[in-house]
Design a protein around this motif. Structure first.
Motif, PDB file in Angstrom:
ATOM      1  N   LEU A  29       0.840  -1.198   0.000  1.00 49.92           N
ATOM      2  CA  LEU A  29       0.000   0.000   0.000  1.00 49.92           C
ATOM      3  C   LEU A  29       0.878   1.252   0.000  1.00 49.92           C
ATOM      4  O   LEU A  29       0.460   2.311  -0.459  1.00 49.92           O
ATOM      5  CB  LEU A  29      -0.915   0.004   1.226  1.00 49.92           C
ATOM      6  N   LEU A  30       2.090   1.115   0.503  1.00 49.71           N
ATOM      7  CA  LEU A  30       3.042   2.233   0.554  1.00 49.71           C
ATOM      8  C   LEU A  30       3.899   2.247  -0.708  1.00 49.71           C
ATOM      9  O   LEU A  30       4.061   1.219  -1.366  1.00 49.71           O
ATOM     10  CB  LEU A  30       3.974   2.078   1.763  1.00 49.71           C
ATOM     11  N   PRO A  31       4.484   3.409  -1.040  1.00 49.04           N
ATOM     12  CA  PRO A  31       5.426   3.429  -2.170  1.00 49.04           C
ATOM     13  C   PRO A  31       6.696   2.663  -1.836  1.00 49.04           C
ATOM     14  O   PRO A  31       7.000   2.420  -0.666  1.00 49.04           O
ATOM     15  CB  PRO A  31       5.730   4.929  -2.348  1.00 49.04           C
ATOM     16  N   ALA A  71       5.245 -13.324   1.204  1.00 44.93           N
ATOM     17  CA  ALA A  71       4.376 -12.286   1.763  1.00 44.93           C
ATOM     18  C   ALA A  71       4.753 -11.964   3.206  1.00 44.93           C
ATOM     19  O   ALA A  71       5.050 -12.857   3.991  1.00 44.93           O
ATOM     20  CB  ALA A  71       2.915 -12.742   1.690  1.00 44.93           C
ATOM     21  N   HIS A  72       4.725 -10.681   3.502  1.00 42.00           N
ATOM     22  CA  HIS A  72       5.078 -10.180   4.841  1.00 42.00           C
ATOM     23  C   HIS A  72       3.886  -9.427   5.430  1.00 42.00           C
ATOM     24  O   HIS A  72       3.945  -8.205   5.604  1.00 42.00           O
ATOM     25  CB  HIS A  72       6.268  -9.223   4.737  1.00 42.00           C
ATOM     26  N   PRO A  73       2.761 -10.096   5.715  1.00 45.90           N
ATOM     27  CA  PRO A  73       1.573  -9.373   6.169  1.00 45.90           C
ATOM     28  C   PRO A  73       1.809  -8.659   7.500  1.00 45.90           C
ATOM     29  O   PRO A  73       2.641  -9.088   8.307  1.00 45.90           O
ATOM     30  CB  PRO A  73       0.524 -10.484   6.324  1.00 45.90           C
ATOM     31  N   PRO A  74       1.073  -7.552   7.734  1.00 44.47           N
ATOM     32  CA  PRO A  74       1.245  -6.805   8.981  1.00 44.47           C
ATOM     33  C   PRO A  74       0.996  -7.696  10.204  1.00 44.47           C
ATOM     34  O   PRO A  74       0.081  -8.507  10.207  1.00 44.47           O
ATOM     35  CB  PRO A  74       0.169  -5.716   8.891  1.00 44.47           C
ATOM     36  N   CYS A  75       1.822  -7.494  11.236  1.00 45.65           N
ATOM     37  CA  CYS A  75       1.706  -8.338  12.433  1.00 45.65           C
ATOM     38  C   CYS A  75       1.107  -7.566  13.601  1.00 45.65           C
ATOM     39  O   CYS A  75       0.957  -8.108  14.699  1.00 45.65           O
ATOM     40  CB  CYS A  75       3.089  -8.874  12.811  1.00 45.65           C
ATOM     41  N   ARG A 180      11.926  -1.860  12.268  1.00 50.14           N
ATOM     42  CA  ARG A 180      11.728  -3.172  12.898  1.00 50.14           C
ATOM     43  C   ARG A 180      11.162  -4.198  11.930  1.00 50.14           C
ATOM     44  O   ARG A 180      11.353  -5.389  12.108  1.00 50.14           O
ATOM     45  CB  ARG A 180      10.810  -3.035  14.116  1.00 50.14           C
ATOM     46  N   SER A 181      10.431  -3.735  10.924  1.00 54.01           N
ATOM     47  CA  SER A 181       9.753  -4.699  10.052  1.00 54.01           C
ATOM     48  C   SER A 181      10.511  -4.970   8.752  1.00 54.01           C
ATOM     49  O   SER A 181      10.176  -5.911   8.034  1.00 54.01           O
ATOM     50  CB  SER A 181       8.337  -4.227   9.716  1.00 54.01           C
ATOM     51  N   ARG A 182      11.511  -4.138   8.461  1.00 55.41           N
ATOM     52  CA  ARG A 182      12.245  -4.318   7.199  1.00 55.41           C
ATOM     53  C   ARG A 182      12.944  -5.683   7.191  1.00 55.41           C
ATOM     54  O   ARG A 182      13.630  -6.042   8.150  1.00 55.41           O
ATOM     55  CB  ARG A 182      13.278  -3.192   7.059  1.00 55.41           C
ATOM     56  N   THR A 183      12.758  -6.442   6.115  1.00 57.14           N
ATOM     57  CA  THR A 183      13.394  -7.763   6.025  1.00 57.14           C
ATOM     58  C   THR A 183      14.907  -7.598   5.970  1.00 57.14           C
ATOM     59  O   THR A 183      15.425  -6.708   5.285  1.00 57.14           O
ATOM     60  CB  THR A 183      12.913  -8.506   4.757  1.00 57.14           C
ATOM     61  N   LEU A 184      15.616  -8.449   6.678  1.00 57.63           N
ATOM     62  CA  LEU A 184      17.087  -8.366   6.699  1.00 57.63           C
ATOM     63  C   LEU A 184      17.664  -8.913   5.397  1.00 57.63           C
ATOM     64  O   LEU A 184      17.170  -9.905   4.842  1.00 57.63           O
ATOM     65  CB  LEU A 184      17.617  -9.136   7.905  1.00 57.63           C
TER      66      LEU A 184
HETATM   67  C1  LIG Z   1       5.258  -5.814   8.557  1.00 57.35           C
HETATM   68  S1  LIG Z   1       5.350  -4.747   7.157  1.00 57.35           S
HETATM   69  C2  LIG Z   1       6.429  -5.701   6.132  1.00 57.35           C
HETATM   70  C3  LIG Z   1       7.625  -4.921   5.641  1.00 57.35           C
HETATM   71  C4  LIG Z   1       8.574  -5.754   4.794  1.00 57.35           C
HETATM   72  N1  LIG Z   1       9.234  -6.802   5.572  1.00 57.35           N
HETATM   73  C5  LIG Z   1       9.606  -4.899   4.085  1.00 57.35           C
HETATM   74  O1  LIG Z   1      10.822  -5.190   4.209  1.00 57.35           O
HETATM   75  O2  LIG Z   1       9.216  -3.936   3.409  1.00 57.35           O
HETATM   76  C6  LIG Z   1       3.757  -5.012   6.455  1.00 57.35           C
HETATM   77  C7  LIG Z   1       3.457  -4.211   5.202  1.00 57.35           C
HETATM   78  O3  LIG Z   1       2.203  -4.650   4.655  1.00 57.35           O
HETATM   79  C8  LIG Z   1       1.644  -3.569   3.934  1.00 57.35           C
HETATM   80  N2  LIG Z   1       0.238  -3.896   3.642  1.00 57.35           N
HETATM   81  C9  LIG Z   1      -0.781  -4.002   4.519  1.00 57.35           C
HETATM   82  N3  LIG Z   1      -1.927  -4.358   3.890  1.00 57.35           N
HETATM   83  C10 LIG Z   1      -1.619  -4.513   2.574  1.00 57.35           C
HETATM   84  C11 LIG Z   1      -2.374  -4.859   1.415  1.00 57.35           C
HETATM   85  N4  LIG Z   1      -3.687  -5.142   1.482  1.00 57.35           N
HETATM   86  N5  LIG Z   1      -1.737  -4.911   0.222  1.00 57.35           N
HETATM   87  C12 LIG Z   1      -0.409  -4.615   0.144  1.00 57.35           C
HETATM   88  N6  LIG Z   1       0.358  -4.275   1.204  1.00 57.35           N
HETATM   89  C13 LIG Z   1      -0.239  -4.217   2.411  1.00 57.35           C
HETATM   90  C14 LIG Z   1       1.895  -2.388   4.853  1.00 57.35           C
HETATM   91  O4  LIG Z   1       1.824  -1.176   4.163  1.00 57.35           O
HETATM   92  C15 LIG Z   1       3.307  -2.698   5.379  1.00 57.35           C
HETATM   93  O5  LIG Z   1       4.290  -2.043   4.623  1.00 57.35           O
END
Ligand SMILES: C[S@@+](CC[C@H](N)C(=O)[O-])C[C@H]1O[C@@H](n2cnc3c(N)ncnc32)[C@H](O)[C@@H]1O
Length: 204
Positions: A29-31, A71-75, A180-184
Motif C-alpha cells: 500500500l506504501l510506495p 508475503a510479509h503481512p502486517p503483524c 523493525r519490520s524491514r526484512t534483513l
Molecule cells: C510488517 S510490514 C512488512 C515490511 C517488509 N518486511 C519490508 O521489508 O518492506 C507489512 C506491510 O504490509 C503492507 N500492507 C498491509 N496491507 C496490505 C495490502 N492489502 N496490500 C499490500 N500491502 C499491504 C503495509 O503497508 C506494510 O508495509
C-alpha cells in the motif's frame, strides 16, 4: 521465475531476486522506499481477484502467472508480543487473520508467509519453520516464522555470533516500525538463492 513480494515497501527481497535475474515485483500500500519501477503500490489482494485481472495484466501477466509469492503481512494485530491488547482488538484480529488466509490461499504454486511469533500458529496452523537473523549473517535475535507451500525450509547461510534482540537496533521515532519490520538482507538473499533456484515445474 516470476516472483511477487507481497507487503514489501523496502525492496529487500525483490532486489535479492532481481539480482539473480528473476522477474520479481514488490507490492505494498506504501510506495517503494527505493523508488524502484518494479513496485506496485496497491492492495496485493487485487492480484488474485479475477475481476481485477488488469492489475496483474499491466505488468504482462495474469494472476495465475506468478511462480512464487513471499508475503510479509502486517503483524500489528497478530503478534504475540501485543497479547495484552488482544481482548480490545478482536475485530482487527479477525480481519488480519482473514488477510493471511487469503494470502495462503492465493492461486500461486509456491508461497511463503512470514510473520513473528503470532496467533496465526494457534488460529490457522503452526509454522513450518522458525528462523533467526543470526542464522543468516546478522548478529541479532528475532524469531521469524515461515508458513511454506511447496517450498523447502531455508538452510542457514552464515551462522554468526551475537544474540542481541533485534528490537534494540531500532532508534525511536515515527519510522521505528519500518526499521523493525524491514526484512534483513541476509534472509532476502537466502530466499532468492534457495527458492529462486527451484525448478518451475516441480510445484506444478
Ligand atoms: C510488517 S510490514 C512488512 C515490511 C517488509 N518486511 C519490508 O521489508 O518492506 C507489512 C506491510 O504490509 C503492507 N500492507 C498491509 N496491507 C496490505 C495490502 N492489502 N496490500 C499490500 N500491502 C499491504 C503495509 O503497508 C506494510 O508495509
Amino acid at each position: 521465475m516470476r516472483v511477487l513480494v507481497a507487503c514489501e515497501f523496502s525492496g529487500v527481497v525483490r532486489s535479492a531476486f532481481r539480482a539473480l535475474g528473476h522477474d520479481a515485483w514488490s507490492c505494498d500500500l506504501l510506495p517503494a522506499e527505493d523508488g524502484s519501477p518494479f513496485h506496485m503500490q496497491r492492495n496485493v489482494l487485487d492480484m488474485f481477484d479475477p475481476k481485477l485481472a488488469f492489475y496483474a495484466n499491466f505488468i504482462g501477466g495474469v494472476p495465475e502467472a506468478w511462480d512464487l509469492m513471499i508475503a510479509h503481512p502486517p503483524c500489528t494485530h497478530l503478534s504475540v508480543s501485543g497479547a495484552r491488547w488482544f481482548k480490545d482488538k478482536q475485530v482487527e484480529q479477525a480481519e488480519a487473520l482473514e488477510f493471511v488466509r487469503k494470502l495462503m490461499d492465493a492461486p500461486i504454486p509456491r508461497i511463503a508467509i512470514e510473520n513473528p511469533i503470532s496467533i496465526i500458529s494457534s488460529r490457522i496452523r503452526k509454522p513450518d519453520q522458525i528462523i533467526q537473523p543470526w542464522m543468516f549473517g546478522h548478529g541479532e535475535t528475532k524469531a521469524t516464522c515461515l508458513w511454506l507451500k511447496n517450498l523447502p525450509k531455508l538452510v542457514p547461510t552464515n551462522i554468526v555470533e551475537g544474540r542481541e534482540p533485534r528490537v534494540h537496533h531500532a532508534s525511536p521515532g515515527p519510522d521505528r516500525w519500518k526499521e523493525r519490520s524491514r526484512t534483513l538482507t541476509g534472509i532476502g538473499a537466502a530466499m532468492a538463492e534457495q527458492w529462486g533456484s527451484l525448478a518451475l515445474s516441480e510445484a506444478a
